[in-house]
Design a protein around this motif. Sequence first.
Motif, short mmCIF file in Angstrom:
data_model
loop_
_atom_site.label_atom_id
_atom_site.label_comp_id
_atom_site.label_asym_id
_atom_site.label_seq_id
_atom_site.Cartn_x
_atom_site.Cartn_y
_atom_site.Cartn_z
N ALA A 1 13.45 -0.84 -6.24
CA ALA A 1 12.56 -0.06 -7.13
C ALA A 1 12.55 1.41 -6.74
CB ALA A 1 11.15 -0.64 -7.10
N TRP A 2 12.58 1.69 -5.43
CA TRP A 2 12.60 3.07 -4.95
C TRP A 2 13.85 3.80 -5.48
CZ3 TRP A 2 9.08 6.05 -2.37
CH2 TRP A 2 9.54 7.26 -1.83
N ALA A 3 15.00 3.12 -5.36
CA ALA A 3 16.26 3.72 -5.82
C ALA A 3 16.24 3.95 -7.33
CB ALA A 3 17.44 2.83 -5.44
N LYS B 1 -3.88 -2.54 8.32
CA LYS B 1 -3.43 -1.46 7.44
C LYS B 1 -2.00 -1.67 6.95
CE LYS B 1 -6.60 1.81 9.53
NZ LYS B 1 -6.78 3.08 10.20
N ALA B 2 -1.51 -2.92 7.01
CA ALA B 2 -0.18 -3.23 6.50
C ALA B 2 -0.24 -3.40 4.98
CB ALA B 2 0.37 -4.49 7.15
N THR B 3 0.73 -2.82 4.29
CA THR B 3 0.80 -2.84 2.83
C THR B 3 2.23 -3.15 2.39
OG1 THR B 3 -0.87 -1.08 2.71
CG2 THR B 3 0.46 -1.42 0.76
N ASN B 4 2.35 -4.03 1.42
CA ASN B 4 3.67 -4.37 0.88
C ASN B 4 4.08 -3.34 -0.17
OD1 ASN B 4 5.98 -5.96 0.23
ND2 ASN B 4 4.88 -6.84 -1.48
N LEU B 5 5.36 -2.92 -0.13
CA LEU B 5 5.91 -2.06 -1.17
C LEU B 5 6.51 -2.94 -2.26
CD1 LEU B 5 6.47 0.83 -2.18
CD2 LEU B 5 8.72 0.64 -1.08
N MET B 6 5.85 -3.02 -3.40
CA MET B 6 6.33 -3.84 -4.51
C MET B 6 7.67 -3.31 -5.01
SD MET B 6 2.88 -4.52 -6.76
CE MET B 6 2.60 -2.78 -7.09
N GLY B 7 8.61 -4.21 -5.19
CA GLY B 7 9.92 -3.82 -5.72
C GLY B 7 10.90 -3.33 -4.68
#
Length: 110
Positions: free
Chosen positions: A98-100, A88-94
């Motif tokens: 990108a979040w900021a 259930k591991a997922t990469n956060l793109m950016g």
Amino acid sequence: MSDKVPLQIDVDTLKSMQQSGAELALLDVREPWEFDLCAIEGSSSIPLATLPQRAAELPKDRQIVVICHHGGRSAQATAWLRHNGYDKATNLMGGVDAWARRIDPTMKVY
């Protein structure tokens, strides 16, 4: 969550998952000095180099969103985690950048 967890998600998807109350573990694999500069609220810091020794600290029963600066180290960490039984591991793109820029404009960028 019965569907297969996607290999990666974008920051808008993460935000909507958080707002919907999804049970997530946020794993930040950046270096401690980077984590000290800025971090997504609720994330835990396990630098990429220490992940093999510290992976047991992570839950296998819920989605783990892996975060770094721009998405490169977190993609490596996601691949390693999946190879080692964390399906259930997922990469956060950016990453936090990108979040900021898209979600939290008060967050420091570097």
